[in-house]
Design a protein around this motif. Sequence first.
Motif, PDB file in Angstrom:
ATOM      1  N   GLN A 180     -73.881 193.967 152.375  1.00  0.00           N
ATOM      2  CA  GLN A 180     -72.646 193.742 151.623  1.00  0.00           C
ATOM      3  C   GLN A 180     -71.487 194.521 152.237  1.00  0.00           C
ATOM      4  N   VAL A 181     -71.743 195.762 152.620  1.00  0.00           N
ATOM      5  CA  VAL A 181     -70.690 196.575 153.245  1.00  0.00           C
ATOM      6  C   VAL A 181     -70.263 195.953 154.567  1.00  0.00           C
ATOM      7  N   LEU A 205     -55.560 200.610 154.190  1.00  0.00           N
ATOM      8  CA  LEU A 205     -56.842 201.218 154.536  1.00  0.00           C
ATOM      9  C   LEU A 205     -57.484 201.848 153.305  1.00  0.00           C
ATOM     10  N   GLY A 206     -56.669 202.517 152.483  1.00  0.00           N
ATOM     11  CA  GLY A 206     -57.192 203.096 151.247  1.00  0.00           C
ATOM     12  C   GLY A 206     -57.730 202.044 150.305  1.00  0.00           C
ATOM     13  N   ASN A 207     -57.043 200.901 150.224  1.00  0.00           N
ATOM     14  CA  ASN A 207     -57.519 199.799 149.382  1.00  0.00           C
ATOM     15  C   ASN A 207     -58.876 199.291 149.855  1.00  0.00           C
ATOM     16  N   LEU A 208     -59.036 199.160 151.180  1.00  0.00           N
ATOM     17  CA  LEU A 208     -60.300 198.695 151.731  1.00  0.00           C
ATOM     18  C   LEU A 208     -61.415 199.701 151.453  1.00  0.00           C
ATOM     19  N   ALA A 209     -61.112 200.981 151.581  1.00  0.00           N
ATOM     20  CA  ALA A 209     -62.105 202.010 151.282  1.00  0.00           C
ATOM     21  C   ALA A 209     -62.532 201.928 149.812  1.00  0.00           C
ATOM     22  N   ASN A 210     -61.581 201.658 148.919  1.00  0.00           N
ATOM     23  CA  ASN A 210     -61.917 201.516 147.499  1.00  0.00           C
ATOM     24  C   ASN A 210     -62.805 200.296 147.247  1.00  0.00           C
ATOM     25  N   LEU A 211     -62.553 199.207 147.975  1.00  0.00           N
ATOM     26  CA  LEU A 211     -63.393 198.019 147.838  1.00  0.00           C
ATOM     27  C   LEU A 211     -64.825 198.318 148.285  1.00  0.00           C
ATOM     28  N   VAL A 212     -64.962 199.083 149.370  1.00  0.00           N
ATOM     29  CA  VAL A 212     -66.298 199.466 149.823  1.00  0.00           C
ATOM     30  C   VAL A 212     -67.017 200.263 148.739  1.00  0.00           C
ATOM     31  N   SER A 213     -66.280 201.143 148.039  1.00  0.00           N
ATOM     32  CA  SER A 213     -66.903 201.972 147.003  1.00  0.00           C
ATOM     33  C   SER A 213     -67.379 201.146 145.806  1.00  0.00           C
ATOM     34  N   ARG A 269     -74.081 208.874 152.279  1.00  0.00           N
ATOM     35  CA  ARG A 269     -72.822 209.434 152.748  1.00  0.00           C
ATOM     36  C   ARG A 269     -71.841 208.301 153.012  1.00  0.00           C
ATOM     37  N   PRO A 270     -70.548 208.593 153.042  1.00  0.00           N
ATOM     38  CA  PRO A 270     -69.574 207.521 153.277  1.00  0.00           C
ATOM     39  C   PRO A 270     -69.781 206.837 154.624  1.00  0.00           C
ATOM     40  N   VAL A 271     -69.508 205.546 154.651  1.00  0.00           N
ATOM     41  CA  VAL A 271     -69.487 204.804 155.914  1.00  0.00           C
ATOM     42  C   VAL A 271     -68.216 205.193 156.647  1.00  0.00           C
ATOM     43  N   GLU A 272     -68.349 205.637 157.894  1.00  0.00           N
ATOM     44  CA  GLU A 272     -67.202 206.116 158.659  1.00  0.00           C
ATOM     45  C   GLU A 272     -66.728 205.042 159.639  1.00  0.00           C
ATOM     46  N   ILE A 273     -65.412 204.839 159.664  1.00  0.00           N
ATOM     47  CA  ILE A 273     -64.790 203.891 160.597  1.00  0.00           C
ATOM     48  C   ILE A 273     -63.732 204.641 161.391  1.00  0.00           C
ATOM     49  N   VAL A 274     -63.799 204.558 162.707  1.00  0.00           N
ATOM     50  CA  VAL A 274     -62.834 205.254 163.552  1.00  0.00           C
ATOM     51  C   VAL A 274     -61.948 204.224 164.239  1.00  0.00           C
ATOM     52  N   VAL A 275     -60.626 204.441 164.151  1.00  0.00           N
ATOM     53  CA  VAL A 275     -59.684 203.490 164.757  1.00  0.00           C
ATOM     54  C   VAL A 275     -58.527 204.250 165.399  1.00  0.00           C
ATOM     55  N   PRO A 276     -58.285 204.062 166.704  1.00  0.00           N
ATOM     56  CA  PRO A 276     -57.106 204.655 167.348  1.00  0.00           C
ATOM     57  C   PRO A 276     -55.881 203.796 167.053  1.00  0.00           C
ATOM     58  N   VAL A 277     -54.841 204.405 166.490  1.00  0.00           N
ATOM     59  CA  VAL A 277     -53.636 203.662 166.124  1.00  0.00           C
ATOM     60  C   VAL A 277     -52.538 204.669 165.817  1.00  0.00           C
ATOM     61  N   PRO A 331     -70.592 205.869 147.584  1.00  0.00           N
ATOM     62  CA  PRO A 331     -69.934 206.853 148.453  1.00  0.00           C
ATOM     63  C   PRO A 331     -68.717 206.314 149.204  1.00  0.00           C
ATOM     64  N   GLY A 332     -68.581 204.996 149.274  1.00  0.00           N
ATOM     65  CA  GLY A 332     -67.380 204.392 149.862  1.00  0.00           C
ATOM     66  C   GLY A 332     -67.295 204.502 151.369  1.00  0.00           C
ATOM     67  N   ALA A 333     -66.073 204.534 151.852  1.00  0.00           N
ATOM     68  CA  ALA A 333     -65.810 204.577 153.296  1.00  0.00           C
ATOM     69  C   ALA A 333     -64.722 205.591 153.589  1.00  0.00           C
ATOM     70  N   VAL A 334     -64.741 206.106 154.812  1.00  0.00           N
ATOM     71  CA  VAL A 334     -63.703 207.012 155.307  1.00  0.00           C
ATOM     72  C   VAL A 334     -63.169 206.454 156.613  1.00  0.00           C
ATOM     73  N   PHE A 335     -61.850 206.316 156.693  1.00  0.00           N
ATOM     74  CA  PHE A 335     -61.211 205.867 157.925  1.00  0.00           C
ATOM     75  C   PHE A 335     -60.721 207.082 158.701  1.00  0.00           C
ATOM     76  N   HIS A 336     -61.248 207.241 159.901  1.00  0.00           N
ATOM     77  CA  HIS A 336     -60.773 208.281 160.807  1.00  0.00           C
ATOM     78  C   HIS A 336     -59.685 207.636 161.683  1.00  0.00           C
ATOM     79  N   VAL A 337     -58.453 207.872 161.334  1.00  0.00           N
ATOM     80  CA  VAL A 337     -57.318 207.314 162.062  1.00  0.00           C
ATOM     81  C   VAL A 337     -56.960 208.287 163.185  1.00  0.00           C
ATOM     82  N   VAL A 338     -57.181 207.858 164.421  1.00  0.00           N
ATOM     83  CA  VAL A 338     -56.940 208.733 165.572  1.00  0.00           C
ATOM     84  C   VAL A 338     -55.606 208.323 166.189  1.00  0.00           C
ATOM     85  N   THR A 339     -54.567 209.090 165.894  1.00  0.00           N
ATOM     86  CA  THR A 339     -53.254 208.767 166.439  1.00  0.00           C
ATOM     87  C   THR A 339     -53.183 209.170 167.907  1.00  0.00           C
TER      88      THR A 339
END
Length: 346
Positions: A28-29, A99-107, A64-72, A112-120
């Motif tokens: 589902q995730v 991104l926060g909305n998507l993390a809430n949908l995952v939860s 634990r939260p599902v982690e997503i890493v994105v350079p942006v 435990p939801g999701a965490v977006f690691h935004v790598v600027t």
Amino acid sequence: MVKRASITPHFSPRSFFEANRGNPVDLQVLELLNHRAFQFNSRRRFRESPVWRERISAACKDQRPVEIVVPVFCVVANPVKRLQSTVATAAEDVSLLHLGNLANLVSEVYAPGAVFHVVTDSTFYSMPFQVTSVEAQRYVSLLRARVAALELSASVRIHDMSDVLAEHGSAFYRRFEGRRQEFLNNAFADGISLDSYEGWLSSMKASMNTRDLSLSYDKLRDTFGAEGGSLSGALDERARNALAEYRALKAAAADLQWEERAFPGAIRATIHSKNIPVLGLRIYPEYKFRSTLLPYHGIGAISSSEETGRCVLKIEPEMFLCGDPEYTRVIDSQGKTLFYHRSSDQ
């Protein structure tokens, strides 16, 4: 308006949850992240890759939260794209809220939801884009401040690419110097096609900081318009050198497998179209639908409708909007442009 513009109209939570209720949680995730509302690359490739489901399954097993890493998020100081300095505006807010909305949908699927690691990569690419380290670092600081102000710290975390690579500095620098010389000597050293290279070169020319040239409006229009202008040759040479540096930075980081070193077990996301099985993340709801530019490659144009209550964000070069009578410039108390507004009911 900003909050409404961050809600995607392309996703129905009720329909998704009803259709996927009987599936295992990890699937589902995966299907949620892979939904067309959030993924613009090949959904089949992403779904069929064993890597991503295995990583989601491992996170679910450990609770634990599902982690997503994105350079942006980078400073692009071309005066056609942004009349003022590149800072966090409404477009960045919409993106972070999305991104926060998507993390809430995952939860809602997995507690435990999701965490977006935004790598600027603002400081990382400051050299080829010809912006000062002060501008680049300020942008990173402002992004972090916006995450806090929008109360997104639990699901969105800002990292600086330069910091991520700093502990591998010596290895990175050796690779960067080798790659830069390679691309300066032969632009096609990595097998890139002529069409791809010319497209990349055009994009680089339109992204570099040309404020030092003090070009008039007419000269900017002539230079960056469809026909090109008298500065085209000089800008092409500047762009070729900048592109070699950009590609060398990118390649050196990839050589070190920075994602696996800094974010082991994370889902790898990208903001670019790719033919490999990777999450092509719509950084804001209409990215790759109605809008093709990233938030920092222009300014936000928000259209609102009192009749439907909907707000839609697109990104446009600011020089295209500032004289359009259909748009109203919206500023903060310091005169910083936040976005341009257009009522679709007019």
